[in-house]
Design a protein around this motif. Structure first.
Motif, PDB file in Angstrom:
ATOM      1  N   GLU A 159       0.826  -1.212   0.000  1.00 24.40           N
ATOM      2  CA  GLU A 159       0.000   0.000   0.000  1.00 24.40           C
ATOM      3  C   GLU A 159       0.862   1.265   0.000  1.00 24.40           C
ATOM      4  N   ILE A 160       1.971   1.231   0.733  1.00 21.84           N
ATOM      5  CA  ILE A 160       2.874   2.390   0.718  1.00 21.84           C
ATOM      6  C   ILE A 160       3.440   2.581  -0.687  1.00 21.84           C
ATOM      7  N   SER A 161       3.863   1.467  -1.319  1.00 21.45           N
ATOM      8  CA  SER A 161       4.402   1.543  -2.681  1.00 21.45           C
ATOM      9  C   SER A 161       3.370   2.110  -3.644  1.00 21.45           C
ATOM     10  N   ALA A 162       2.127   1.651  -3.513  1.00 21.64           N
ATOM     11  CA  ALA A 162       1.060   2.136  -4.397  1.00 21.64           C
ATOM     12  C   ALA A 162       0.813   3.618  -4.189  1.00 21.64           C
ATOM     13  N   ASP A 163       0.848   4.073  -2.930  1.00 22.77           N
ATOM     14  CA  ASP A 163       0.627   5.492  -2.651  1.00 22.77           C
ATOM     15  C   ASP A 163       1.760   6.354  -3.203  1.00 22.77           C
ATOM     16  N   ILE A 164       2.979   5.819  -3.170  1.00 22.48           N
ATOM     17  CA  ILE A 164       4.105   6.552  -3.750  1.00 22.48           C
ATOM     18  C   ILE A 164       3.937   6.650  -5.258  1.00 22.48           C
ATOM     19  N   ALA A 165       3.636   5.522  -5.891  1.00 20.86           N
ATOM     20  CA  ALA A 165       3.507   5.507  -7.347  1.00 20.86           C
ATOM     21  C   ALA A 165       2.348   6.363  -7.823  1.00 20.86           C
ATOM     22  N   ALA A 166       1.286   6.435  -7.023  1.00 23.81           N
ATOM     23  CA  ALA A 166       0.114   7.226  -7.400  1.00 23.81           C
ATOM     24  C   ALA A 166       0.277   8.709  -7.093  1.00 23.81           C
ATOM     25  N   GLY A 167       1.381   9.066  -6.440  1.00 22.97           N
ATOM     26  CA  GLY A 167       1.598  10.476  -6.138  1.00 22.97           C
ATOM     27  C   GLY A 167       0.971  10.940  -4.845  1.00 22.97           C
ATOM     28  N   ARG A 168       0.378  10.005  -4.081  1.00 23.38           N
ATOM     29  CA  ARG A 168      -0.204  10.400  -2.795  1.00 23.38           C
ATOM     30  C   ARG A 168       0.890  10.636  -1.751  1.00 23.38           C
ATOM     31  N   LEU A 169       2.028   9.971  -1.922  1.00 22.48           N
ATOM     32  CA  LEU A 169       3.219  10.227  -1.114  1.00 22.48           C
ATOM     33  C   LEU A 169       4.294  10.681  -2.078  1.00 22.48           C
ATOM     34  N   MET A 170       4.646  11.942  -2.046  1.00 22.40           N
ATOM     35  CA  MET A 170       5.538  12.525  -3.036  1.00 22.40           C
ATOM     36  C   MET A 170       6.997  12.246  -2.706  1.00 22.40           C
ATOM     37  N   ASN A 171       7.844  12.350  -3.735  1.00 21.82           N
ATOM     38  CA  ASN A 171       9.285  12.210  -3.541  1.00 21.82           C
ATOM     39  C   ASN A 171       9.759  13.170  -2.451  1.00 21.82           C
ATOM     40  N   GLY A 172      10.544  12.622  -1.522  1.00 26.39           N
ATOM     41  CA  GLY A 172      11.084  13.432  -0.437  1.00 26.39           C
ATOM     42  C   GLY A 172      10.216  13.500   0.803  1.00 26.39           C
ATOM     43  N   THR A 173       9.011  12.915   0.754  1.00 32.98           N
ATOM     44  CA  THR A 173       8.101  12.961   1.902  1.00 32.98           C
ATOM     45  C   THR A 173       8.634  12.107   3.052  1.00 32.98           C
ATOM     46  N   TRP A 174       8.679  12.691   4.260  1.00 35.60           N
ATOM     47  CA  TRP A 174       9.074  11.929   5.446  1.00 35.60           C
ATOM     48  C   TRP A 174       7.892  11.085   5.914  1.00 35.60           C
TER      49      TRP A 174
END
Length: 218
Positions: free
Chosen positions: A23-38
């Protein structure tokens, strides 16, 4: 048993480490967790309905895959992928997904092809009216279904793993609305090549679809 213990048991049963990492990977790929987000454990615990231990192990697993980066005593953040690594991962993805083509062409049934058309139609609809997450999910569902038709399940697993190891956002994935619409058309072209049992055409379309040589950053 305390209420707190009951909640933790329920969370553990509902969300294991694999599910949280996915789910974390999916949120990153979908842009819900952006590059550089802590990523804070307390936030992940609430967001994914898991235990803090499961969240920590998921973060450690994703850090090993390069999707996240870790700074000792500070925590984990979404990896910022440089252009060189992105190109290398895309090249690996091309090799693996093209390698699945002979098996897919040999084993796909009319029902499989009908499923792919339904998924392609769903993505096509979202290109006009869906939000970024809907576009990402529909696109992913099409590619997962196609790749999993490969009878060599280890090859399919590796291809999907590499695909999931490319941190991106919808902006990176599709620079313009025209590119999104072109991606939707390419899905149908791949299905047509599969239905015609044309390995060369399907492999060529997959490579073009991944590399998007017509796409330019604006």
């Amino acid at each position: 048993m305390s209420a707190h213990a009951e909640v933790n048991i329920e969370k553990t049963a509902a969300k294991g480490v694999d599910a949280v990492a996915e789910e974390i990977s999916a949120d990153i790929a979908a842009g819900r967790l952006m590059n550089g987000t802590w990523l804070k454990l307390i936030d992940l615990e609430a967001r994914y309905g898991c235990t803090r231990a499961a969240a920590r192990r998921a973060l450690e697993r994703l850090a090993l895959k390069g999707i996240l980066q870790r700074i000792p005593d500070r925590g984990f953040y979404v990896a910022v992928v440089d252009e060189k690594r992105h190109r290398e991962l895309m090249a690996v993805r091309v090799v693996l997904e093209k390698a699945t083509v002979p098996g897919i062409v040999a084993t796909a049934t009319p029902a499989d092809i009908a499923d792919l058309r339904a998924l392609a139609t769903r993505f096509e609809g979202f290109t006009q009216h869906g939000d970024a997450a809907q576009k990402f999910t529909a696109n992913r569902d099409f590619h997962v279904r196609l790749t999993q038709l490969c009878p060599n399940q280890e090859l399919a697993r590796l291809a999907l793993e590499v695909r999931g190891n490319i941190p991106s956002t919808p902006v990176v994935q599709w620079w313009t609305q025209a590119r999104i619409e072109q991606s939707a058309r390419e899905h149908f072209q791949m299905i047509d090549a599969l239905e015609a049992r044309d390995e060369a055409a399907l492999a060529r379309l997959i490579e073009l679809h991944i590399l998007q040589p017509d796409q330019q950053r604006v």
